[in-house]
Structures are given as structure tokens and as C-alpha cells.
Design an enzyme around this catalytic site. Structure first.
Site, PDB file in Angstrom:
ATOM      1  N   GLU A  65       0.806  -1.219   0.000  1.00 48.89           N
ATOM      2  CA  GLU A  65       0.000   0.000   0.000  1.00 48.89           C
ATOM      3  C   GLU A  65       0.840   1.270   0.000  1.00 48.89           C
ATOM      4  O   GLU A  65       0.361   2.335  -0.396  1.00 48.89           O
ATOM      5  CB  GLU A  65      -0.955  -0.014   1.196  1.00 48.89           C
ATOM      6  CG  GLU A  65      -2.021  -1.090   1.079  1.00 48.89           C
ATOM      7  CD  GLU A  65      -2.839  -1.296   2.341  1.00 48.89           C
ATOM      8  OE1 GLU A  65      -3.932  -1.874   2.236  1.00 48.89           O
ATOM      9  OE2 GLU A  65      -2.384  -0.895   3.436  1.00 48.89           O
ATOM     10  N   ASP A  67     -13.653  -5.976  -1.462  1.00 48.86           N
ATOM     11  CA  ASP A  67     -14.607  -7.091  -1.395  1.00 48.86           C
ATOM     12  C   ASP A  67     -15.880  -6.602  -0.721  1.00 48.86           C
ATOM     13  O   ASP A  67     -15.941  -5.475  -0.232  1.00 48.86           O
ATOM     14  CB  ASP A  67     -14.017  -8.283  -0.630  1.00 48.86           C
ATOM     15  CG  ASP A  67     -13.780  -7.940   0.838  1.00 48.86           C
ATOM     16  OD1 ASP A  67     -14.640  -8.305   1.653  1.00 48.86           O
ATOM     17  OD2 ASP A  67     -12.759  -7.314   1.167  1.00 48.86           O
TER      18      ASP A  67
END
Length: 233
Positions: free
Chosen positions: A12, A196
Site C-alpha cells: 500500500e 470485497d
């Protein structure tokens, strides 16, 4: 101005480091911190590792040891709102800890004495993000993020978090970072990319998704840094 940029995982923050100059690695408290330069601004970058404890430690270190004035957080999250889909960007307007439970003493979920259920993110940084989103022609949604030390893969738990906290997305670090920033009076901004729907197996290609979304988030955050740099000249 010195800006802290953090994520939970190396993937990230890796694209962030590609934008920076004079990067120096500092090892402290069993973690790596990267001091760097971006134009005329000092930047400190770190990945916290997953969970509230590690993110609290990392945020505290960045604000106190490295004396950062602003904190920007980037990472992924699961959708709670049916209006969010994989790849959507979400900006937190407030955050809560969904796994903090002392309801037996008559308090609401997420509440701690002398505290509050929600912590609000910095409104000026949120407004700045909307300008950046318009310039990049990307759709960024604003909403409530719930944080807990669990990967949620249960529809029942997802429904509980949605109903109890009115949450739009959930993850494992944001609210703990918010607590630190709020306590120390440091403006913060949390950007999440939906990976998700929080009620299914997120292993669909998770690593590939993190890498691709991290590049988009990095570009977004660096454009925010550009705006912040202009604001102090």
C-alpha cells in the site's frame, strides 16, 4: 509542514515511495519508517502492519517521534453498503471501532468512557479530496468506516455493523489511527479502496488488487500533497 503517509501493508505504501526523493530508512520499534522529500515538503512514510495495535503504534510514532503535522492513510476495505463495489474509493467522514464492546455497563457499542463512538475526519482534507477527485475525474464516495481486529467474512456480522454503526465500509486500522490523531490534535484523512463485499471470500485475487489499487491511491494522495504544498506558500 511535515506529512505522514501510512498504510497497513508494504504494497500500500510502495507506490508512494516511488514519488519521493532522498528516501532514508529509519528502523524504530520493530518497524520501518521512510523519511523523504517531495518538492518542498518533508514526508514520512510507513506501513503499520495489520490491526489496531500496530496502526496505533505506527501513527503515534509518526506524530510524536517524527513530529508530523498531518496524517494521510491509504489502504483497502470491505464494503458494507450495497452501493459500494470493488474498486470504489471511499473517504472516511467519521470512524468507529465495531469490536469495542462494553455494552454490559450500559454504553453503546464502540463507546469508551471519556470518549465517543465516532471520531470525525478533518473536514478541510475531505474538501480537498473532492477537488482532487474532480481533477482526476474519479468518483470518490464519502462515508462511515468501521474498524475492528477481525477480517469480516460473515453476512450476519456485516449486518450487525451496518445496523449498529451505519457503516459504509469496514477495515482493521482506520479508527485506531483516528483515535491517535484526535488525541494529539493532528488533522487526518483516510482513503480506502473497496476490495470485497465483506461477506465473501476476498481471496479472489487480493494481492493483485492491492497492488493496482495502491497505484491509484498513491496518485490521489500525492495530488493532495501538491495541494497542501500550495496552501502553505
Amino acid at each position: 509542514m511535515k506529512i505522514a503517509i501510512m498504510g497497513a501493508m508494504p504494497e500500500e505504501v510502495a507506490p508512494i515511495l516511488e514519488h519521493l526523493d532522498n528516501v532514508v530508512e529509519v528502523n524504530y520499534a520493530k518497524n520501518k519508517y521512510y523519511k523523504a522529500q517531495y518538492k518542498d515538503i518533508e514526508i514520512v512514510v510507513a506501513y503499520s502492519k495489520i490491526g489496531k495495535v500496530f496502526s496505533t503504534l505506527t501513527a503515534s510514532t509518526m506524530l510524536q517521534m517524527f513530529a508530523c503535522d498531518v496524517l494521510l492513510f491509504t489502504g483497502v476495505a470491505g464494503a458494507v453498503s450495497s452501493e459500494l463495489h470493488i474498486g470504489d474509493l471511499v473517504v472516511a467522514n467519521k470512524l468507529a471501532q465495531h469490536d469495542l464492546d462494553i455494552t454490559i455497563f450500559g454504553h453503546p457499542h464502540g463507546f469508551v468512557p471519556e470518549g465517543s463512538v465516532y471520531i470525525e475526519a478533518d473536514k478541510d482534507l475531505i474538501a480537498l479530496s473532492k477537488i482532487v477527485a474532480d481533477e482526476m475525474k474519479v468518483d470518490v464516495k464519502e462515508g462511515i468506516i468501521a474498524t475492528g481486529d477481525q477480517f469480516i467474512a460473515s453476512q450476519e456480522r456485516k449486518n450487525f455493523i451496518a445496523e449498529t454503526f451505519k457503516a459504509d465500509a469496514l477495515e482493521m486500522e482506520g479508527a485506531s489511527v483516528a483515535v491517535v490523531c484526535d488525541a494529539l490534535g493532528v488533522p487526518f484523512f483516510i482513503l480506502r479502496s473497496i476490495s470485497d463485499s465483506a461477506d465473501m471470500d476476498a481471496g479472489f485475487n487480493f494481492e493483485e488488487f492491492v497492488e493496482s489499487s495502491a497505484k491509484i491511491s498513491a496518485e490521489f494522495l500525492m495530488k493532495m500533497v501538491d495541494k497542501l504544498a500550495l496552501s502553505i506558500k
